[in-house]
Design a protein around this motif. Structure first.
Motif, mmCIF file in Angstrom:
data_model
loop_
_atom_site.group_PDB
_atom_site.id
_atom_site.type_symbol
_atom_site.label_atom_id
_atom_site.label_comp_id
_atom_site.label_asym_id
_atom_site.label_seq_id
_atom_site.Cartn_x
_atom_site.Cartn_y
_atom_site.Cartn_z
ATOM 1 N N THR A 1 0.988 -1.048 -0.472
ATOM 2 C CA THR A 1 -0.294 -0.167 -0.105
ATOM 3 C C THR A 1 0.949 1.394 0.103
ATOM 4 O OG1 THR A 1 -1.985 -1.696 1.040
ATOM 5 C CG2 THR A 1 -1.798 1.151 1.716
ATOM 6 N N PRO A 2 0.757 1.654 -0.800
ATOM 7 C CA PRO A 2 1.696 3.230 -1.069
ATOM 8 C C PRO A 2 1.310 4.415 -0.399
ATOM 9 C CG PRO A 2 0.181 2.648 -3.408
ATOM 10 C CD PRO A 2 0.295 1.926 -2.104
ATOM 11 N N LEU A 3 2.225 5.229 0.047
ATOM 12 C CA LEU A 3 1.641 6.134 1.606
ATOM 13 C C LEU A 3 1.467 7.452 0.757
ATOM 14 C CD1 LEU A 3 3.069 4.963 4.678
ATOM 15 C CD2 LEU A 3 0.283 4.940 3.630
ATOM 16 N N LEU A 4 0.504 8.560 0.982
ATOM 17 C CA LEU A 4 0.388 9.518 -0.132
ATOM 18 C C LEU A 4 0.291 10.630 0.750
ATOM 19 C CD1 LEU A 4 -1.224 8.391 -3.123
ATOM 20 C CD2 LEU A 4 1.681 8.618 -3.066
ATOM 21 N N LEU A 5 0.932 12.043 0.639
ATOM 22 C CA LEU A 5 0.930 13.743 1.474
ATOM 23 C C LEU A 5 -0.185 13.721 0.665
ATOM 24 C CD1 LEU A 5 3.639 14.768 2.072
ATOM 25 C CD2 LEU A 5 2.757 13.429 3.891
ATOM 26 N N THR A 6 -1.398 14.445 1.822
ATOM 27 C CA THR A 6 -3.088 15.307 1.458
ATOM 28 C C THR A 6 -2.027 16.210 1.151
ATOM 29 O OG1 THR A 6 -2.813 16.143 3.767
ATOM 30 C CG2 THR A 6 -3.911 13.877 3.095
ATOM 31 N N GLU A 7 -2.790 17.477 0.566
ATOM 32 C CA GLU A 7 -2.185 19.068 0.599
ATOM 33 C C GLU A 7 -1.855 19.415 1.678
ATOM 34 O OE1 GLU A 7 -1.974 20.863 -2.235
ATOM 35 O OE2 GLU A 7 -2.039 19.083 -3.656
ATOM 36 N N ALA A 8 -2.663 19.475 3.267
ATOM 37 C CA ALA A 8 -2.573 20.057 4.346
ATOM 38 C C ALA A 8 -0.580 19.099 5.124
ATOM 39 C CB ALA A 8 -3.357 19.152 4.752
ATOM 40 N N GLY A 9 -0.357 17.328 4.403
ATOM 41 C CA GLY A 9 0.728 16.911 4.310
ATOM 42 C C GLY A 9 1.761 17.254 3.731
ATOM 43 N N ARG A 10 1.442 18.068 3.002
ATOM 44 C CA ARG A 10 2.692 18.372 1.830
ATOM 45 C C ARG A 10 2.968 19.683 2.461
ATOM 46 N NH1 ARG A 10 1.410 15.677 -1.819
ATOM 47 N NH2 ARG A 10 -0.274 16.408 -2.718
ATOM 48 N N ALA A 11 1.955 20.870 2.469
ATOM 49 C CA ALA A 11 2.518 22.182 3.733
ATOM 50 C C ALA A 11 2.897 21.822 4.647
ATOM 51 C CB ALA A 11 1.225 22.917 3.391
#
Length: 177
Positions: A81-91
């Protein structure tokens, strides 16, 4: 030994200041955010190795980041399962990097430019001299701003590449026998 004692004090000072810059995130959670910022799609297992934590600990950290809506789990492919940042996570990852660098730069402010240059040269020698492998490099650089310190200027990454080249040459030499 006085210089080693002073280095220990500097390490404590850096750690204390960075704890404040991470704004409530543990260093391990911040490392996961940072790594996903630079390498989206990593898995919990891969992140655990990079952050230097067990896989169950990484999963708990990811669960916490997911509850904070900083990370999402991508579509599973088999057992991965790949994990990704949300927009809030990226910020948040970008803000953490900015605060981390500002905090560390403040510690260097008493040095004049020439002293900073010499200090950086000494740091490069220490960092390269303690690098033992690519895995060591990944763990050591887990909070680094990877866009700032690329492979051409990173003493840790450069040393890891050198060690890999030597190992490949030795393997090739062994194969010639």
């Amino acid at each position: 030994m006085l210089d080693a004692n002073k280095l220990g004090a500097l390490g404590t000072l850096i750690s204390d200041r960075l704890d404040v810059a991470l704004e409530g995130l543990s260093p391990s959670a911040a490392a996961l955010l940072s790594m996903l910022h630079f390498k989206p799609g990593l898995t919990a297992s891969r992140l655990a190795k990079i952050a230097g934590v067990s896989q169950p600990t990484a999963v708990r950290l990811i669960d916490g980041l997911e509850r904070q809506q900083l990370v999402v789990r991508g579509k599973p492919t088999g057992r991965v399962t790949p994990l990704l940042l949300t927009e809030a996570g990226r910020a948040r990852a970008i803000l953490l990097q900015q605060r981390r660098l500002e905090t560390l730069d403040t510690l260097l402010s008493p040095l004049v430019p020439e002293e900073r240059r010499r200090f950086e040269q000494a740091l490069d020698r220490i960092l390269a001299g303690t690098t033992t492998s690519r895995a060591f490099a990944r763990v050591t650089c887990r909070l680094c701003e990877h866009d700032l310190c690329g492979p051409d200027v990173c003493p840790i990454g450069g040393r890891a590449s050198e060690l890999e080249r030597r190992e490949a040459e030795a393997d090739n030499h062994q194969g010639d026998r």
